[in-house]
Scaffold this motif. Sequence first.
Motif, PDB file in Angstrom:
ATOM      1  N   GLU A 189       0.841  -1.210   0.000  1.00 38.77           N
ATOM      2  CA  GLU A 189       0.000   0.000   0.000  1.00 38.77           C
ATOM      3  C   GLU A 189       0.872   1.255   0.000  1.00 38.77           C
ATOM      4  OE1 GLU A 189      -4.019  -0.913   2.532  1.00 38.77           O
ATOM      5  OE2 GLU A 189      -2.123  -1.010   3.620  1.00 38.77           O
ATOM      6  N   ALA A 190       1.889   1.252   0.827  1.00 34.59           N
ATOM      7  CA  ALA A 190       2.777   2.421   0.921  1.00 34.59           C
ATOM      8  C   ALA A 190       3.465   2.673  -0.416  1.00 34.59           C
ATOM      9  CB  ALA A 190       3.807   2.219   2.029  1.00 34.59           C
ATOM     10  N   PHE A 191       3.899   1.612  -1.100  1.00 42.06           N
ATOM     11  CA  PHE A 191       4.567   1.794  -2.389  1.00 42.06           C
ATOM     12  C   PHE A 191       3.601   2.334  -3.440  1.00 42.06           C
ATOM     13  CE2 PHE A 191       6.070   0.409  -6.564  1.00 42.06           C
ATOM     14  CZ  PHE A 191       7.311   1.034  -6.573  1.00 42.06           C
ATOM     15  N   LEU A 192       2.384   1.779  -3.496  1.00 37.38           N
ATOM     16  CA  LEU A 192       1.399   2.269  -4.469  1.00 37.38           C
ATOM     17  C   LEU A 192       1.026   3.723  -4.205  1.00 37.38           C
ATOM     18  CD1 LEU A 192      -0.913  -0.865  -4.775  1.00 37.38           C
ATOM     19  CD2 LEU A 192       0.632   0.045  -6.529  1.00 37.38           C
ATOM     20  N   LEU A 193       0.868   4.095  -2.941  1.00 38.57           N
ATOM     21  CA  LEU A 193       0.569   5.484  -2.595  1.00 38.57           C
ATOM     22  C   LEU A 193       1.750   6.389  -2.944  1.00 38.57           C
ATOM     23  CD1 LEU A 193      -1.244   4.930   0.825  1.00 38.57           C
ATOM     24  CD2 LEU A 193      -2.303   5.616  -1.349  1.00 38.57           C
ATOM     25  N   SER A 194       2.964   5.905  -2.717  1.00 34.09           N
ATOM     26  CA  SER A 194       4.164   6.673  -3.078  1.00 34.09           C
ATOM     27  C   SER A 194       4.207   6.925  -4.585  1.00 34.09           C
ATOM     28  CB  SER A 194       5.432   5.935  -2.638  1.00 34.09           C
ATOM     29  OG  SER A 194       5.527   5.870  -1.234  1.00 34.09           O
ATOM     30  N   VAL A 243      16.938  19.807  -7.060  1.00 40.16           N
ATOM     31  CA  VAL A 243      15.942  19.327  -6.104  1.00 40.16           C
ATOM     32  C   VAL A 243      16.643  18.797  -4.860  1.00 40.16           C
ATOM     33  CG1 VAL A 243      14.074  17.684  -5.703  1.00 40.16           C
ATOM     34  CG2 VAL A 243      14.353  18.702  -7.959  1.00 40.16           C
ATOM     35  N   HIS A 244      16.177  19.260  -3.717  1.00 43.80           N
ATOM     36  CA  HIS A 244      16.624  18.713  -2.434  1.00 43.80           C
ATOM     37  C   HIS A 244      15.522  17.765  -1.975  1.00 43.80           C
ATOM     38  CE1 HIS A 244      17.449  18.508   1.870  1.00 43.80           C
ATOM     39  NE2 HIS A 244      18.671  18.875   1.574  1.00 43.80           N
ATOM     40  N   ILE A 245      15.864  16.507  -1.713  1.00 46.00           N
ATOM     41  CA  ILE A 245      14.858  15.499  -1.376  1.00 46.00           C
ATOM     42  C   ILE A 245      15.408  14.555  -0.315  1.00 46.00           C
ATOM     43  CG2 ILE A 245      15.592  14.007  -3.298  1.00 46.00           C
ATOM     44  CD1 ILE A 245      12.581  13.208  -3.570  1.00 46.00           C
ATOM     45  N   PHE A 246      14.546  14.156   0.592  1.00 41.56           N
ATOM     46  CA  PHE A 246      14.972  13.274   1.676  1.00 41.56           C
ATOM     47  C   PHE A 246      15.043  11.822   1.239  1.00 41.56           C
ATOM     48  CE2 PHE A 246      10.390  13.349   1.782  1.00 41.56           C
ATOM     49  CZ  PHE A 246       9.998  12.075   2.163  1.00 41.56           C
ATOM     50  N   ILE A 247      15.903  11.068   1.918  1.00 44.01           N
ATOM     51  CA  ILE A 247      15.965   9.608   1.772  1.00 44.01           C
ATOM     52  C   ILE A 247      15.012   9.051   2.829  1.00 44.01           C
ATOM     53  CG2 ILE A 247      17.453   7.579   1.943  1.00 44.01           C
ATOM     54  CD1 ILE A 247      18.446   9.309  -0.284  1.00 44.01           C
ATOM     55  N   PRO A 248      14.084   8.167   2.462  1.00 42.17           N
ATOM     56  CA  PRO A 248      13.082   7.715   3.434  1.00 42.17           C
ATOM     57  C   PRO A 248      13.667   6.865   4.560  1.00 42.17           C
ATOM     58  CG  PRO A 248      12.910   6.453   1.408  1.00 42.17           C
ATOM     59  CD  PRO A 248      13.923   7.525   1.156  1.00 42.17           C
ATOM     60  N   ILE A 249      13.041   7.002   5.724  1.00 42.95           N
ATOM     61  CA  ILE A 249      13.374   6.152   6.874  1.00 42.95           C
ATOM     62  C   ILE A 249      12.406   4.971   6.817  1.00 42.95           C
ATOM     63  CG2 ILE A 249      13.599   6.005   9.383  1.00 42.95           C
ATOM     64  CD1 ILE A 249      13.841   9.090   9.401  1.00 42.95           C
ATOM     65  N   GLU A 250      12.921   3.807   6.465  1.00 44.22           N
ATOM     66  CA  GLU A 250      12.064   2.633   6.262  1.00 44.22           C
ATOM     67  C   GLU A 250      11.231   2.290   7.487  1.00 44.22           C
ATOM     68  OE1 GLU A 250      13.168  -1.238   4.392  1.00 44.22           O
ATOM     69  OE2 GLU A 250      14.598   0.053   3.329  1.00 44.22           O
ATOM     70  N   LYS A 251      11.851   2.326   8.684  1.00 39.09           N
ATOM     71  CA  LYS A 251      11.134   1.912   9.896  1.00 39.09           C
ATOM     72  C   LYS A 251       9.970   2.853  10.215  1.00 39.09           C
ATOM     73  CE  LYS A 251      14.240   4.171  13.186  1.00 39.09           C
ATOM     74  NZ  LYS A 251      15.229   3.994  14.225  1.00 39.09           N
ATOM     75  N   PHE A 252       9.964   4.059   9.629  1.00 45.66           N
ATOM     76  CA  PHE A 252       8.860   5.003   9.829  1.00 45.66           C
ATOM     77  C   PHE A 252       7.884   5.002   8.647  1.00 45.66           C
ATOM     78  CE2 PHE A 252      11.757   7.796  12.661  1.00 45.66           C
ATOM     79  CZ  PHE A 252      11.521   6.967  13.739  1.00 45.66           C
ATOM     80  N   SER A 253       8.054   4.047   7.716  1.00 43.03           N
ATOM     81  CA  SER A 253       7.168   3.909   6.546  1.00 43.03           C
ATOM     82  C   SER A 253       7.004   5.218   5.780  1.00 43.03           C
ATOM     83  CB  SER A 253       5.795   3.388   6.979  1.00 43.03           C
ATOM     84  OG  SER A 253       5.909   2.166   7.643  1.00 43.03           O
ATOM     85  N   GLU A 254       8.122   5.936   5.601  1.00 44.52           N
ATOM     86  CA  GLU A 254       8.053   7.201   4.863  1.00 44.52           C
ATOM     87  C   GLU A 254       7.804   6.963   3.376  1.00 44.52           C
ATOM     88  OE1 GLU A 254      10.563  10.435   7.402  1.00 44.52           O
ATOM     89  OE2 GLU A 254      11.694   9.330   5.895  1.00 44.52           O
ATOM     90  N   ILE A 255       7.378   8.012   2.703  1.00 43.94           N
ATOM     91  CA  ILE A 255       7.147   7.972   1.257  1.00 43.94           C
ATOM     92  C   ILE A 255       8.408   7.434   0.578  1.00 43.94           C
ATOM     93  CG2 ILE A 255       6.574   9.368  -0.789  1.00 43.94           C
ATOM     94  CD1 ILE A 255       4.458   9.463   1.574  1.00 43.94           C
ATOM     95  N   ASP A 256       8.240   6.556  -0.401  1.00 44.18           N
ATOM     96  CA  ASP A 256       9.383   5.999  -1.134  1.00 44.18           C
ATOM     97  C   ASP A 256       9.890   7.049  -2.125  1.00 44.18           C
ATOM     98  OD1 ASP A 256      11.240   4.657  -2.627  1.00 44.18           O
ATOM     99  OD2 ASP A 256       9.983   2.916  -3.021  1.00 44.18           O
ATOM    100  N   THR A 257      10.880   7.819  -1.704  1.00 43.00           N
ATOM    101  CA  THR A 257      11.399   8.878  -2.572  1.00 43.00           C
ATOM    102  C   THR A 257      12.416   8.369  -3.587  1.00 43.00           C
ATOM    103  OG1 THR A 257      13.062   9.431  -0.917  1.00 43.00           O
ATOM    104  CG2 THR A 257      11.001  10.721  -0.889  1.00 43.00           C
ATOM    105  N   GLN A 258      12.779   7.085  -3.508  1.00 46.44           N
ATOM    106  CA  GLN A 258      13.713   6.553  -4.501  1.00 46.44           C
ATOM    107  C   GLN A 258      13.108   6.651  -5.903  1.00 46.44           C
ATOM    108  OE1 GLN A 258      16.918   5.675  -3.469  1.00 46.44           O
ATOM    109  NE2 GLN A 258      17.233   5.906  -5.675  1.00 46.44           N
TER     110      GLN A 258
END
Length: 191
Positions: free
Chosen positions: A21-26, A45-60
Motif C-alpha cells: 500500500e505504501a509503495f502504491l501510494l508513493s 531538487v533537495h529530497i529526503f531519503i526515506p526512513i524505512e522503519k517510519f514507513s516514509e514515502i518511497d522517494t527513490q
Amino acid sequence: MLKAELRKKYMQKRKALSSDEAFLLSEKIFENFVDCFKPLSGQKVHIFIPIEKFSEIDTQIFINYFLSWNIKVFVPKIVDAKLISVEIFNDTKFQTNTWGISEPVSNEDSGENDFSYVITPLLYCDKKGNRVGYGKGFYDVFFENISSGTKKIGVNYFGPDENIDDVRQNDIPLDYLVTPTEVLSFFNGSE
C-alpha cells in the motif's frame, strides 16, 4: 490538535499501511508531483531519503526519475547537529547512520541554497501548510537559509483534516502538499 497528538496519530496511521500500500501510494504521490510541477533537466531538487522503519514515502522513485532527466539531486545529512545538503549521483556511496537512515558517505556540504524544489518529509500537514515532523526542527532552520524562490513541498499519504494548535513563531510553513489524490497550494490562490 497539538503536534504531539498529531505526531502519534499519523505515525500509527502510517504504520498501519502494508508495504505494498505504501509503495502504491508513493507512486501516486510521485505522479501527482510530476503532473503538477513538471520538473526539467538542469533544475535542482533537495529530497529526503526515506526512513524505512517510519514507513516514509518511497522517494527513490523521485530520485531515479530526477537523475535520469539530468535534474541535480541533493539530499540532507545531519553533520554536527546541522542539516547539510549533499549532491548525489548514480554512483554515490551510501551508509546507514545510527538512526537507521541511509545517507551519503560524503560530509561535503554542497553550499547550495537555490533549489527549484525542496521535497520535505513530514508526518502531518494542515490546511495552512503547517507541518508536523519528528520534532527536531532541522527543516525550519534549513528553510531559513534557502532562496525565497524555492518551492517547499511536503509529501504525505494523508491530506489535512485537523488544524495544528501549537504552531510556533519560527515554524516555516510549506508552499505545497502532494498526496496520492491531490496537490494543495498554500498561497491562497496566488503564486
